[in-house]
Write an enzyme that holds these catalytic residues in place. Structure first.
Site, PDB file in Angstrom:
ATOM      1  N   GLN A  94      -7.946  15.922  48.205  1.00  0.00           N
ATOM      2  CA  GLN A  94      -8.499  16.373  46.834  1.00  0.00           C
ATOM      3  C   GLN A  94      -7.200  16.708  46.029  1.00  0.00           C
ATOM      4  OE1 GLN A  94     -10.242  20.771  47.047  1.00  0.00           O
ATOM      5  NE2 GLN A  94     -11.370  19.221  48.436  1.00  0.00           N
ATOM      6  N   HIS A  96      -6.481  18.739  41.852  1.00  0.00           N
ATOM      7  CA  HIS A  96      -6.972  19.446  40.702  1.00  0.00           C
ATOM      8  C   HIS A  96      -6.357  19.305  39.436  1.00  0.00           C
ATOM      9  CE1 HIS A  96      -9.134  21.692  43.577  1.00  0.00           C
ATOM     10  NE2 HIS A  96      -8.213  22.317  44.090  1.00  0.00           N
ATOM     11  N   GLU A 114      -3.945  27.121  42.300  1.00  0.00           N
ATOM     12  CA  GLU A 114      -4.443  27.956  43.372  1.00  0.00           C
ATOM     13  C   GLU A 114      -3.531  28.216  44.448  1.00  0.00           C
ATOM     14  OE1 GLU A 114      -7.939  25.403  44.677  1.00  0.00           O
ATOM     15  OE2 GLU A 114      -6.685  24.867  46.433  1.00  0.00           O
ATOM     16  N   HIS A 171      -3.918  17.672  48.311  1.00  0.00           N
ATOM     17  CA  HIS A 171      -4.304  18.884  49.424  1.00  0.00           C
ATOM     18  C   HIS A 171      -5.630  18.802  50.276  1.00  0.00           C
ATOM     19  CE1 HIS A 171      -6.110  20.499  45.681  1.00  0.00           C
ATOM     20  NE2 HIS A 171      -6.572  21.231  46.652  1.00  0.00           N
ATOM     21  N   ARG A 191     -11.898  14.505  44.359  1.00  0.00           N
ATOM     22  CA  ARG A 191     -11.902  14.078  45.754  1.00  0.00           C
ATOM     23  C   ARG A 191     -11.356  12.390  45.622  1.00  0.00           C
ATOM     24  NH1 ARG A 191     -17.537  14.986  46.276  1.00  0.00           N
ATOM     25  NH2 ARG A 191     -17.869  17.080  47.091  1.00  0.00           N
TER      26      ARG A 191
END
Length: 310
Positions: A94, A96, A114, A171, A191
């Site tokens: 995936q 972001h 994150e 990641h 995804r």
């Protein structure tokens, strides 16, 4: 200022397991529980305050009604989200988006920067960080033709490792890994690939176009290293400071005193037990130290991870 202890919210997942119960004693909803949203004001999993004068209040409501507790930090929403993730099986590959892309394409949502602290992992476990495409064109070609073995970059992982995952970084957490994740308050995940798994007889949704839009190519590894120092009563490790958060770990043995960040600080007790300002704490508890709380005195043997907004 009293500390704000929180009731976690749990999420079932196709890849989840039971370690949130086995390790921390949480009352999880089933044997495929993947996530504990430990400190969250996100609409998809909002924590309630547990005990004290704000008992039962939702964190997001308190953010709006009592901004002084958070040092009048900017923004309309609580900015961070702290999770524990138990990956019994591999998570999807995936990526972001950043704030700009999410703001345009995801109804004004925050993007998702994150970081991961590896709480535990099985021997010889790997995680996915980055890819091997030399440029954007090759990245798109590899994804559209499904050349996953050539595309995906895997690295070995050990208990105690730390990884910063910026927007645009491909990641995935692999099976056998449990992490504490600190992130922006966002639930946007694209995804890229899900191993052709079926859920309820159907493949899970992929987000190929959004992924191609947002993946950075070529991949550039984050070269920052944790910095450790010995303090009176604790060993301190500073993991990261980025535009959205700082993350630090304190391994406390005895008495340790600290005055936290000017806004507020999220605290997660990873292991051990003891007290803070005379209040008993143990592994698996999470709380917020409000702004202007003064010196916090920890006593006992425990490891904590602290995060605060930048």
């Amino acid at each position: 200022m009293e500390f704000l202890f929180l009731e976690p919210v749990f999420k079932e997942a196709i890849w989840g397991g039971t370690r949130l119960r086995d390790v921390f004693g949480y009352d999880i909803p089933g044997d495929t529980t993947g996530e504990c949203w430990a400190i969250s004001a996100h609409k998809n999993g909002e924590c309630q305050i547990a005990g004290g004068r704000y008992d039962g209040k939702l964190l997001g409501s308190l953010w709006k009604e009592r901004p002084e507790l958070f040092g009048h930090y900017k923004g309309e929403q609580f900015p961070l989200l702290v999770k524990i993730i138990d990956a019994r099986q591999d998570l999807s590959i995936q990526v972001h988006p950043d704030d700009a892309y999410a703001g345009i394409h995801e109804n004004g949502s925050l993007g998702k920067t994150e970081c991961w602290y590896i709480l535990d992992c099985e021997p010889d476990t790997e995680i996915v960080i980055g890819h091997y495409a030399k440029d954007k064109k090759e990245m798109e070609s590899m994804i559209r033709s499904g050349k996953w073995d050539e595309f995906i970059r895997k690295v070995p992982v050990h208990k105690g490792d730390f990884f910063q995952i910026n927007p645009g970084c491909v990641h995935a957490i692999k099976g056998g890994t449990m992490i504490l994740e600190t992130q922006q308050s966002s639930d946007i995940t694209y995804r890229v690939y899900d191993y052709d798994r079926l859920q309820d007889g159907k493949p899970r949704q992929l987000h190929i176009e959004q992924s191609i839009d947002t993946i950075n190519a070529p991949f550039e590894a984050d070269e920052s290293k944790p910095v450790t120092e010995s303090l009176e009563g604790a060993d301190h490790t500073h993991f990261v400071s980025c535009p959205y958060y700082s993350v630090d770990k304190y391994d406390i043995n005895g008495v340790f005193s600290i005055e936290f960040h000017k806004y507020f600080t999220n605290v997660s007790v990873l292991s051990g037990n003891g007290s803070v300002n005379g209040i008993s704490v143990m592994a698996g508890q999470h709380f917020i130290v409000p702004a202007e709380s003064g010196v916090c005195r920890f006593e006992g043997t425990m490891s904590i991870i602290c995060s605060n907004p930048e």
